[in-house]
Enzyme design. Structure first.
Site, PDB file in Angstrom:
ATOM      1  N   PRO A  88      -7.436   9.650 -11.599  1.00 11.33           N
ATOM      2  CA  PRO A  88      -7.039   9.081 -10.315  1.00 11.33           C
ATOM      3  C   PRO A  88      -7.987   9.500  -9.187  1.00 11.33           C
ATOM      4  O   PRO A  88      -8.041   8.867  -8.147  1.00 11.33           O
ATOM      5  CB  PRO A  88      -5.631   9.640 -10.091  1.00 11.33           C
ATOM      6  CG  PRO A  88      -5.371  10.627 -11.147  1.00 11.33           C
ATOM      7  CD  PRO A  88      -6.420  10.539 -12.168  1.00 11.33           C
ATOM      8  N   GLU A 115      -2.057  16.700 -16.434  1.00  9.89           N
ATOM      9  CA  GLU A 115      -2.635  16.617 -15.078  1.00  9.89           C
ATOM     10  C   GLU A 115      -4.147  16.393 -15.134  1.00  9.89           C
ATOM     11  O   GLU A 115      -4.817  16.467 -14.112  1.00  9.89           O
ATOM     12  CB  GLU A 115      -2.345  17.920 -14.318  1.00  9.89           C
ATOM     13  CG  GLU A 115      -0.854  18.152 -14.058  1.00  9.89           C
ATOM     14  CD  GLU A 115      -0.204  16.939 -13.394  1.00  9.89           C
ATOM     15  OE1 GLU A 115       0.790  16.440 -13.948  1.00  9.89           O
ATOM     16  OE2 GLU A 115      -0.708  16.474 -12.358  1.00  9.89           O
ATOM     17  N   ARG A 157     -16.290  -8.344 -22.130  1.00 12.54           N
ATOM     18  CA  ARG A 157     -16.327  -9.777 -21.828  1.00 12.54           C
ATOM     19  C   ARG A 157     -17.693 -10.184 -21.254  1.00 12.54           C
ATOM     20  O   ARG A 157     -18.040 -11.360 -21.261  1.00 12.54           O
ATOM     21  CB  ARG A 157     -15.232 -10.199 -20.872  1.00 12.54           C
ATOM     22  CG  ARG A 157     -15.387  -9.719 -19.448  1.00 12.54           C
ATOM     23  CD  ARG A 157     -14.271 -10.231 -18.554  1.00 12.54           C
ATOM     24  NE  ARG A 157     -14.441 -11.614 -18.179  1.00 12.54           N
ATOM     25  CZ  ARG A 157     -15.192 -12.028 -17.161  1.00 12.54           C
ATOM     26  NH1 ARG A 157     -15.894 -11.157 -16.456  1.00 12.54           N
ATOM     27  NH2 ARG A 157     -15.262 -13.301 -16.853  1.00 12.54           N
ATOM     28  N   ASP A 172     -19.426 -15.452 -11.985  1.00 15.09           N
ATOM     29  CA  ASP A 172     -18.185 -14.778 -12.337  1.00 15.09           C
ATOM     30  C   ASP A 172     -17.349 -14.567 -11.070  1.00 15.09           C
ATOM     31  O   ASP A 172     -17.893 -14.467  -9.985  1.00 15.09           O
ATOM     32  CB  ASP A 172     -18.516 -13.416 -12.982  1.00 15.09           C
ATOM     33  CG  ASP A 172     -17.467 -13.062 -14.026  1.00 15.09           C
ATOM     34  OD1 ASP A 172     -17.660 -12.090 -14.753  1.00 15.09           O
ATOM     35  OD2 ASP A 172     -16.460 -13.793 -14.082  1.00 15.09           O
TER      36      ASP A 172
HETATM   37  N1  LIG Z   1      -8.448   5.676 -14.149  1.00 16.42           N
HETATM   38  C1  LIG Z   1      -7.428   6.025 -13.737  1.00 16.42           C
HETATM   39  C2  LIG Z   1      -6.158   6.378 -13.181  1.00 16.42           C
HETATM   40  C3  LIG Z   1      -5.220   7.358 -13.537  1.00 16.42           C
HETATM   41  C4  LIG Z   1      -5.284   8.417 -14.577  1.00 16.42           C
HETATM   42  C5  LIG Z   1      -6.389   8.537 -15.422  1.00 16.42           C
HETATM   43  C6  LIG Z   1      -6.471   9.559 -16.334  1.00 16.42           C
HETATM   44  C7  LIG Z   1      -5.428  10.500 -16.414  1.00 16.42           C
HETATM   45  C8  LIG Z   1      -5.225  11.659 -17.179  1.00 16.42           C
HETATM   46  C9  LIG Z   1      -3.988  12.207 -16.810  1.00 16.42           C
HETATM   47  N2  LIG Z   1      -3.461  11.403 -15.848  1.00 16.42           N
HETATM   48  C10 LIG Z   1      -2.182  11.646 -15.202  1.00 16.42           C
HETATM   49  C11 LIG Z   1      -2.396  12.211 -13.832  1.00 16.42           C
HETATM   50  C12 LIG Z   1      -3.438  13.100 -13.595  1.00 16.42           C
HETATM   51  C13 LIG Z   1      -3.590  13.636 -12.316  1.00 16.42           C
HETATM   52  N3  LIG Z   1      -2.738  13.309 -11.315  1.00 16.42           N
HETATM   53  C14 LIG Z   1      -1.736  12.446 -11.543  1.00 16.42           C
HETATM   54  C15 LIG Z   1      -1.534  11.878 -12.808  1.00 16.42           C
HETATM   55  C16 LIG Z   1      -4.302  10.372 -15.575  1.00 16.42           C
HETATM   56  C17 LIG Z   1      -4.216   9.325 -14.670  1.00 16.42           C
HETATM   57  N4  LIG Z   1      -4.168   7.243 -12.695  1.00 16.42           N
HETATM   58  N5  LIG Z   1      -4.403   6.219 -11.839  1.00 16.42           N
HETATM   59  C18 LIG Z   1      -5.605   5.678 -12.093  1.00 16.42           C
HETATM   60  N6  LIG Z   1      -6.162   4.627 -11.398  1.00 16.42           N
END
Ligand SMILES: N#Cc1c(-c2ccc3ccn(Cc4ccncc4)c3c2)n[nH]c1N
Length: 242
Positions: A88, A115, A157, A172
């Site tokens: 995230p 996490e 794709r 695209d």
């Molecule tokens: N790309 C992407 C993402 C993720 C994502 C991606 C990998 C992981 C691994 C673990 N978590 C859970 C988590 C970790 C830390 N903080 C909150 C939740 C993930 C979330 N959440 N939202 C996105 N757009």
């Protein structure tokens, strides 16, 4: 040219849909090679522990560096690759990112859970190969697997031979910086709603103008940020009506 994609995850089954439909056919056609690996194959303890408590305290668990190091060393032993780590906290994954990665020979995706993954995993590999920490959007998921599905689909794709109707990069969607406008097909009237006359007029200039106007209207309404990001010369006089 073929692309080799490897995914490391504690939920290999989550990636099964990648072998369906379009992507499945691309794999069968040999355009893409896909390897999905269970991170727990590189644990050595009876509990197959992949996580531990976070230094500094805080909620949840962090994924241990040792297991990831052994898994990625094994997967990367097959040759140089770009390592992609969904998070995230990553840089935004965009169509431009997909375009860039479509030119790579090998992509390795590290799917975290809990996490996230101990930061030293990214730091140690970034010293010897391109590592991208990317996010697919501003919302929070539970793990990286769904993000990898999104990114693999967006990249594959673009590979020659994968799409039946190979859209060229500039045609695209998103490539002209605007959202696509509405699309219509038969019947010409459906539940009292008619297809816009111009689309059936055969007047290709008028059709192109109408489609551009609808794209501008929609972009201004839904994604004004895209309009602001357009290069100065992208909008001609007729465009500025919006
Ligand atoms: N790309 C992407 C993402 C993720 C994502 C991606 C990998 C992981 C691994 C673990 N978590 C859970 C988590 C970790 C830390 N903080 C909150 C939740 C993930 C979330 N959440 N939202 C996105 N757009």
């Amino acid at each position: 040219r073929r692309v080799r994609i490897d995914v490391v995850t504690i939920f290999p089954g989550y990636l099964a849909p990648l072998r369906e439909a379009l992507l499945g056919r691309a794999i069968e056609a040999g355009l893409v090679e896909l390897g999905v690996h269970d991170l727990r194959d590189w644990t050595h303890d009876v509990h197959q522990a992949v996580d531990d408590s976070p230094y500094g305290g805080g909620p949840g668990m962090v994924m241990r560096p040792q297991v990831w190091g052994e898994a990625l060393d094994a997967v990367l032993a097959a040759g140089p690759a770009r390592l992609v780590v969904p998070t995230p906290a990553g840089r935004p994954f965009t169509q431009a990112t997909a375009q860039a990665w479509a030119g790579e020979e090998r992509l390795v995706f590290a799917c975290g859970r809990y996490e996230g993954i101990d930061q030293r995993v990214v730091d140690s590999y970034a010293a010897r190969m391109p590592v991208d920490e990317v996010s697919i959007g501003d919302y929070v998921l539970v793990g990286g697997e769904v993000a990898v599905m999104v990114m693999v689909e967006a990249v594959v794709r673009l590979l020659p031979g994968v799409l039946g109707n190979p859209v060229s990069a500039q045609e695209d969607s998103f490539s002209d910086g605007l959202l696509e406008g509405p699309a219509y097909t038969r019947p010409v009237s459906w539940r009292g709603l008619d297809v816009p006359e111009v689309l059936r007029s055969g007047n290709h200039a008028a059709i192109a103008r109408w489609r551009r106007d609808r794209a501008l209207e929609r972009t201004a309404a839904r994604r004004p940020d895209l309009l602001d990001a357009l290069p100065e010369d992208a909008l001609d006089r007729a465009d500025r009506a919006f």
